[in-house]
Enzyme design. Structure first.
Site, PDB file in Angstrom:
ATOM      1  N   ASN A   9       2.537   0.486  -1.919  1.00 58.82           N
ATOM      2  CA  ASN A   9       2.926  -0.595  -2.527  1.00 58.82           C
ATOM      3  C   ASN A   9       3.912   0.302  -3.880  1.00 58.82           C
ATOM      4  O   ASN A   9       3.138  -0.119  -4.988  1.00 58.82           O
ATOM      5  CB  ASN A   9       2.535  -1.823  -2.889  1.00 58.82           C
ATOM      6  N   LYS A  11       6.437  -0.748  -4.308  1.00 64.32           N
ATOM      7  CA  LYS A  11       7.347  -2.042  -5.729  1.00 64.32           C
ATOM      8  C   LYS A  11       8.484  -1.421  -6.498  1.00 64.32           C
ATOM      9  O   LYS A  11       9.051  -0.542  -5.708  1.00 64.32           O
ATOM     10  CB  LYS A  11       6.412  -2.360  -7.703  1.00 64.32           C
ATOM     11  N   HIS A  99       3.322 -10.823  -1.432  1.00 67.95           N
ATOM     12  CA  HIS A  99       2.375 -10.136  -1.527  1.00 67.95           C
ATOM     13  C   HIS A  99       2.934 -11.708  -3.732  1.00 67.95           C
ATOM     14  O   HIS A  99       3.398 -12.357  -4.038  1.00 67.95           O
ATOM     15  CB  HIS A  99       3.226  -9.646  -2.195  1.00 67.95           C
ATOM     16  N   GLU A 101       3.368 -11.279  -6.568  1.00 72.38           N
ATOM     17  CA  GLU A 101       4.126 -10.755  -7.356  1.00 72.38           C
ATOM     18  C   GLU A 101       5.789 -11.387  -6.488  1.00 72.38           C
ATOM     19  O   GLU A 101       6.667 -12.482  -7.837  1.00 72.38           O
ATOM     20  CB  GLU A 101       4.650  -9.612  -7.591  1.00 72.38           C
ATOM     21  N   GLU A 171      -5.791  -9.870  -1.870  1.00 71.46           N
ATOM     22  CA  GLU A 171      -5.295  -8.910  -3.266  1.00 71.46           C
ATOM     23  C   GLU A 171      -5.371  -9.897  -4.373  1.00 71.46           C
ATOM     24  O   GLU A 171      -4.833 -10.791  -4.591  1.00 71.46           O
ATOM     25  CB  GLU A 171      -3.531  -8.188  -3.568  1.00 71.46           C
ATOM     26  N   GLY A 177      -3.485  -4.263 -10.643  1.00 68.52           N
ATOM     27  CA  GLY A 177      -2.268  -3.726 -11.607  1.00 68.52           C
ATOM     28  C   GLY A 177      -3.100  -4.167 -12.939  1.00 68.52           C
ATOM     29  O   GLY A 177      -2.299  -3.440 -14.384  1.00 68.52           O
ATOM     30  N   SER A 217      -6.123  -2.727  -7.954  1.00 69.96           N
ATOM     31  CA  SER A 217      -6.723  -1.780  -9.195  1.00 69.96           C
ATOM     32  C   SER A 217      -7.253  -0.658  -7.604  1.00 69.96           C
ATOM     33  O   SER A 217      -8.433   0.137  -8.132  1.00 69.96           O
ATOM     34  CB  SER A 217      -7.370  -2.359  -9.935  1.00 69.96           C
TER      35      SER A 217
HETATM   36  P1  PGA Z   1      -2.371  -1.866  -8.076  1.00 68.80           P
HETATM   37  O1  PGA Z   1      -1.502  -2.933  -6.559  1.00 68.80           O
HETATM   38  O2  PGA Z   1      -3.330  -1.353  -6.984  1.00 68.80           O
HETATM   39  O3  PGA Z   1      -1.432  -1.148  -8.432  1.00 68.80           O
HETATM   40  O4  PGA Z   1      -3.873  -3.047  -8.565  1.00 68.80           O
HETATM   41  C1  PGA Z   1      -1.851  -3.759  -5.656  1.00 68.80           C
HETATM   42  C2  PGA Z   1      -0.128  -4.377  -5.831  1.00 68.80           C
HETATM   43  O5  PGA Z   1      -0.166  -5.394  -5.918  1.00 68.80           O
HETATM   44  O6  PGA Z   1       0.021  -4.496  -4.311  1.00 68.80           O
END
Ligand code: PGA
Length: 255
Positions: A9, A11, A99, A101, A171, A177, A217
């Protein structure tokens, strides 16, 4: 064997030339290390790059381009939006829906996500549907109920054949993140619960076919241990999908 997926992803990252070089590097890596039939790698690039990324990778088996979002209608007066029908028309295979976000910054609700899931599937896309709890919900020990509600309100109305075009990504928001990964045991507990919920509604045969990915992460150091859990079928990778060496190592860890 159940389908395994490693999805990057990206982003809102990478300029055009950076994005195309990364797609080409991943393509080269997979050409040299071909994927097995049950393995898919998906690049969920920013929407503006899907056409070029698709051209860059279309000749490589089991490497697909995905989008990070789509609208719930096919077309219309929705300035700035992109539909699943448009994505499908340029060869996109997967779309991430729900997601955290999108839920947090764009106020996407379970009911809206249900409509997006329906429209994406109707247009022949495969859906990576995200669920997961905040730190507060985890600390209150309500996370199983929270995830059940997310899945019930957005996904569990689907028919059995429709569900087979969905991968669920667990997630935990507190792990995205943050560098703070769920332990393999914490992740497995939730993945097993998600499969149990699917079993109750769709039966074991269907529930056992749906890939459940872990996200939050995930990195080259923890991917293999996470992916070794019986109900973890790959990962949705944010930060570590932006660097070829890290992403290649995670692909390599895919069972
Ligand atoms: P990350 O993000 O691996 O940077 O923690 C995962 C995601 O948001 O899909």
């Amino acid at each position: 064997m159940r389908q395994k997926i490693v999805a990057g992803n990206w982003k809102m990252n990478k300029t055009y030339s950076e994005a195309l070089s990364l797609a080409a590097e991943i393509g080269n890596y997979i050409e040299q290390n071909p994927l097995a039939d049950h393995q898919h790698v998906v690049l969920c690039v920013p929407a503006i790059y899907v056409v070029d990324a698709e051209q860059e990778t279309s000749s490589i088996d089991n490497l697909w381009v995905g989008a990070q979002n789509c609208h719930y209608k096919d077309s219309g007066a929705f300035t700035g939006e992109i539909s699943a029908q448009m994505l499908q028309s340029v060869g996109v295979k997967y779309v991430i829906i729900g997601h955290s976000e999108r839920r947090e910054y764009f106020n996407e609700t379970n009911n809206l996500l249900k409509q997006k899931v329906d429209n994406a599937l109707a247009n022949g896309l495969k859906v990576i549907f995200c669920c997961g709890e905040s730190l507060k919900t985890r600390e209150k020990n309500d996370y199983k109920e929270w995830i059940e509600e997310q899945l019930t309100e957005s996904l569990f109305h689907l028919s059995m054949p429709q569900l087979l075009n969905v991968a669920i990504a667990y997630e935990p928001i507190w792990a995205i993140g943050t560098g703070k990964t769920a332990s393999p045991e914490q992740a497995q507990e939730v993945h097993e619960h998600i499969r149990y919920l699917m079993m109750n509604i769709y039966g074991a045969a269907t529930a056992n076919k749906v890939p459940i990915l872990y996200g939050g992460s995930c990195n080259p150091a923890n991917a293999a241990t996470l992916f070794a859990q019986p109900d973890i079928d790959g990962g949705l990778i944010g930060g570590a999908s932006l660097k070829i060496d890290d992403f290649a190592a995670i692909i390599k860890a895919m069972p």
